[in-house]
Design a protein around this motif. Sequence first.
Motif, PDB file in Angstrom:
ATOM      1  N   GLN A   1      33.208  60.221  52.932  1.00 38.88           N
ATOM      2  CA  GLN A   1      34.396  59.414  52.651  1.00 38.88           C
ATOM      3  C   GLN A   1      34.496  58.240  53.618  1.00 38.88           C
ATOM      4  O   GLN A   1      34.841  57.130  53.230  1.00 38.88           O
ATOM      5  CB  GLN A   1      35.658  60.274  52.730  1.00 38.88           C
ATOM      6  N   ALA A   2      34.187  58.472  54.893  1.00 36.91           N
ATOM      7  CA  ALA A   2      34.234  57.401  55.892  1.00 36.91           C
ATOM      8  C   ALA A   2      33.177  56.348  55.585  1.00 36.91           C
ATOM      9  O   ALA A   2      33.444  55.139  55.672  1.00 36.91           O
ATOM     10  CB  ALA A   2      34.034  57.972  57.292  1.00 36.91           C
ATOM     11  N   GLU A   3      31.976  56.795  55.205  1.00 34.78           N
ATOM     12  CA  GLU A   3      30.911  55.861  54.833  1.00 34.78           C
ATOM     13  C   GLU A   3      31.331  55.010  53.646  1.00 34.78           C
ATOM     14  O   GLU A   3      31.114  53.797  53.618  1.00 34.78           O
ATOM     15  CB  GLU A   3      29.648  56.635  54.435  1.00 34.78           C
ATOM     16  N   LEU A   4      31.929  55.661  52.676  1.00 36.31           N
ATOM     17  CA  LEU A   4      32.368  54.972  51.467  1.00 36.31           C
ATOM     18  C   LEU A   4      33.454  53.947  51.783  1.00 36.31           C
ATOM     19  O   LEU A   4      33.424  52.826  51.277  1.00 36.31           O
ATOM     20  CB  LEU A   4      32.889  55.997  50.458  1.00 36.31           C
ATOM     21  N   ALA A   5      34.388  54.293  52.646  1.00 40.31           N
ATOM     22  CA  ALA A   5      35.475  53.381  52.994  1.00 40.31           C
ATOM     23  C   ALA A   5      34.953  52.129  53.700  1.00 40.31           C
ATOM     24  O   ALA A   5      35.522  51.049  53.555  1.00 40.31           O
ATOM     25  CB  ALA A   5      36.496  54.092  53.881  1.00 40.31           C
ATOM     26  N   GLU A   6      33.870  52.264  54.465  1.00 42.92           N
ATOM     27  CA  GLU A   6      33.307  51.128  55.186  1.00 42.92           C
ATOM     28  C   GLU A   6      32.389  50.266  54.325  1.00 42.92           C
ATOM     29  O   GLU A   6      32.111  49.118  54.676  1.00 42.92           O
ATOM     30  CB  GLU A   6      32.528  51.629  56.403  1.00 42.92           C
ATOM     31  N   ALA A   7      31.937  50.806  53.220  1.00 39.46           N
ATOM     32  CA  ALA A   7      30.990  50.084  52.365  1.00 39.46           C
ATOM     33  C   ALA A   7      31.679  48.950  51.613  1.00 39.46           C
ATOM     34  O   ALA A   7      32.888  48.982  51.383  1.00 39.46           O
ATOM     35  CB  ALA A   7      30.363  51.049  51.360  1.00 39.46           C
ATOM     36  N   GLU A   8      30.911  47.941  51.270  1.00 36.74           N
ATOM     37  CA  GLU A   8      31.391  46.859  50.407  1.00 36.74           C
ATOM     38  C   GLU A   8      30.388  46.703  49.279  1.00 36.74           C
ATOM     39  O   GLU A   8      29.184  46.791  49.496  1.00 36.74           O
ATOM     40  CB  GLU A   8      31.516  45.541  51.179  1.00 36.74           C
ATOM     41  N   VAL A   9      30.905  46.492  48.084  1.00 41.56           N
ATOM     42  CA  VAL A   9      30.058  46.273  46.917  1.00 41.56           C
ATOM     43  C   VAL A   9      30.485  44.982  46.239  1.00 41.56           C
ATOM     44  O   VAL A   9      31.625  44.545  46.370  1.00 41.56           O
ATOM     45  CB  VAL A   9      30.101  47.449  45.917  1.00 41.56           C
ATOM     46  N   THR A  10      29.555  44.390  45.521  1.00 40.99           N
ATOM     47  CA  THR A  10      29.832  43.126  44.837  1.00 40.99           C
ATOM     48  C   THR A  10      29.515  43.282  43.359  1.00 40.99           C
ATOM     49  O   THR A  10      28.485  43.834  42.989  1.00 40.99           O
ATOM     50  CB  THR A  10      28.980  41.991  45.436  1.00 40.99           C
ATOM     51  N   GLY A  11      30.421  42.779  42.545  1.00 46.09           N
ATOM     52  CA  GLY A  11      30.202  42.708  41.111  1.00 46.09           C
ATOM     53  C   GLY A  11      30.147  41.247  40.727  1.00 46.09           C
ATOM     54  O   GLY A  11      30.653  40.383  41.443  1.00 46.09           O
ATOM     55  N   SER A  12      29.516  40.963  39.599  1.00 42.92           N
ATOM     56  CA  SER A  12      29.412  39.558  39.190  1.00 42.92           C
ATOM     57  C   SER A  12      29.556  39.416  37.691  1.00 42.92           C
ATOM     58  O   SER A  12      29.439  40.378  36.947  1.00 42.92           O
ATOM     59  CB  SER A  12      28.075  38.970  39.652  1.00 42.92           C
ATOM     60  N   ALA A  13      29.792  38.180  37.289  1.00 46.53           N
ATOM     61  CA  ALA A  13      29.913  37.853  35.871  1.00 46.53           C
ATOM     62  C   ALA A  13      29.421  36.426  35.676  1.00 46.53           C
ATOM     63  O   ALA A  13      29.367  35.635  36.630  1.00 46.53           O
ATOM     64  CB  ALA A  13      31.361  37.989  35.399  1.00 46.53           C
ATOM     65  N   GLY A  14      29.072  36.108  34.441  1.00 40.90           N
ATOM     66  CA  GLY A  14      28.622  34.750  34.126  1.00 40.90           C
ATOM     67  C   GLY A  14      27.335  34.389  34.849  1.00 40.90           C
ATOM     68  O   GLY A  14      27.171  33.255  35.282  1.00 40.90           O
ATOM     69  N   GLY A  15      26.447  35.372  35.001  1.00 40.98           N
ATOM     70  CA  GLY A  15      25.191  35.098  35.676  1.00 40.98           C
ATOM     71  C   GLY A  15      25.379  34.752  37.144  1.00 40.98           C
ATOM     72  O   GLY A  15      24.600  33.996  37.712  1.00 40.98           O
ATOM     73  N   GLY A  16      26.416  35.301  37.759  1.00 42.77           N
ATOM     74  CA  GLY A  16      26.664  35.057  39.175  1.00 42.77           C
ATOM     75  C   GLY A  16      27.622  33.914  39.448  1.00 42.77           C
ATOM     76  O   GLY A  16      27.877  33.574  40.602  1.00 42.77           O
ATOM     77  N   LEU A  17      28.189  33.313  38.403  1.00 44.82           N
ATOM     78  CA  LEU A  17      29.144  32.228  38.614  1.00 44.82           C
ATOM     79  C   LEU A  17      30.410  32.720  39.315  1.00 44.82           C
ATOM     80  O   LEU A  17      31.042  31.977  40.062  1.00 44.82           O
ATOM     81  CB  LEU A  17      29.516  31.562  37.291  1.00 44.82           C
ATOM     82  N   VAL A  18      30.771  33.982  39.048  1.00 44.17           N
ATOM     83  CA  VAL A  18      31.943  34.584  39.694  1.00 44.17           C
ATOM     84  C   VAL A  18      31.509  35.917  40.273  1.00 44.17           C
ATOM     85  O   VAL A  18      30.869  36.720  39.592  1.00 44.17           O
ATOM     86  CB  VAL A  18      33.098  34.795  38.690  1.00 44.17           C
ATOM     87  N   THR A  19      31.839  36.137  41.545  1.00 45.30           N
ATOM     88  CA  THR A  19      31.559  37.428  42.167  1.00 45.30           C
ATOM     89  C   THR A  19      32.834  37.988  42.776  1.00 45.30           C
ATOM     90  O   THR A  19      33.714  37.239  43.218  1.00 45.30           O
ATOM     91  CB  THR A  19      30.477  37.322  43.273  1.00 45.30           C
ATOM     92  N   ALA A  20      32.919  39.297  42.766  1.00 46.19           N
ATOM     93  CA  ALA A  20      34.057  39.997  43.362  1.00 46.19           C
ATOM     94  C   ALA A  20      33.502  41.013  44.347  1.00 46.19           C
ATOM     95  O   ALA A  20      32.564  41.745  44.033  1.00 46.19           O
ATOM     96  CB  ALA A  20      34.869  40.704  42.284  1.00 46.19           C
ATOM     97  N   THR A  21      34.085  41.052  45.538  1.00 47.06           N
ATOM     98  CA  THR A  21      33.668  42.004  46.561  1.00 47.06           C
ATOM     99  C   THR A  21      34.795  42.999  46.782  1.00 47.06           C
ATOM    100  O   THR A  21      35.946  42.606  47.009  1.00 47.06           O
ATOM    101  CB  THR A  21      33.326  41.282  47.878  1.00 47.06           C
ATOM    102  N   LEU A  22      34.458  44.285  46.701  1.00 51.89           N
ATOM    103  CA  LEU A  22      35.419  45.359  46.899  1.00 51.89           C
ATOM    104  C   LEU A  22      34.919  46.275  47.996  1.00 51.89           C
ATOM    105  O   LEU A  22      33.711  46.388  48.220  1.00 51.89           O
ATOM    106  CB  LEU A  22      35.568  46.205  45.623  1.00 51.89           C
ATOM    107  N   THR A  23      35.867  46.944  48.667  1.00 46.79           N
ATOM    108  CA  THR A  23      35.481  47.995  49.604  1.00 46.79           C
ATOM    109  C   THR A  23      35.100  49.221  48.786  1.00 46.79           C
ATOM    110  O   THR A  23      35.395  49.306  47.588  1.00 46.79           O
ATOM    111  CB  THR A  23      36.633  48.367  50.556  1.00 46.79           C
TER     112      THR A  23
END
Length: 116
Positions: free
Chosen positions: A33-55
Motif C-alpha cells: 500500500q505504501a509503495e502504491l501511494a508513492e507511485a505515479e502513473v500517466t495516462g494519455s489520449a490523442g496520441g499523447g496530446l493530453v496526458t494525465a498523471t495520477l498517484t
Amino acid sequence: MAQRGGQFGGGQPNMQQLLKQAQQMQAQLESAQAELAEAEVTGSAGGGLVTATLTGSGELKAITIDPKAVDPEDVETLQDLVVAAVRDAHRAVAELAGEKMGPLTGGLGGLGLPGL
C-alpha cells in the motif's frame, strides 16, 4: 474402533503459526500500500496530446496539454481528450494496484472473512 481426527485432517491447527502468517501478510500488505501511494502513473489520449498523471491512490497530480491540441473553435474535443487521458491513467492505477496488491489479497476471499 478407529480414532477419528479433528476437522483439519486429524491435527489441530497451529494457531501460533496462523497468527504469524497473518502478521506477515499484514506487513506485506502495508508495504504494498505504501509503495502504491508513492507511485505515479500517466495516462494519455490523442496520441499523447493530453496526458494525465495520477498517484497510485488515484489522486490527480497533473494534466499536460500539447499546444497542438488547443483549438479555440473546438474546445469540446480538448475536453474529451482530457477525460480520456484521466480515464487511461485511472486504468493504469488499477493495473498497478492489481500487480502490487493482487498476490497479497487474491487468496483472502476463500477464507470466509467478512468484507474480503
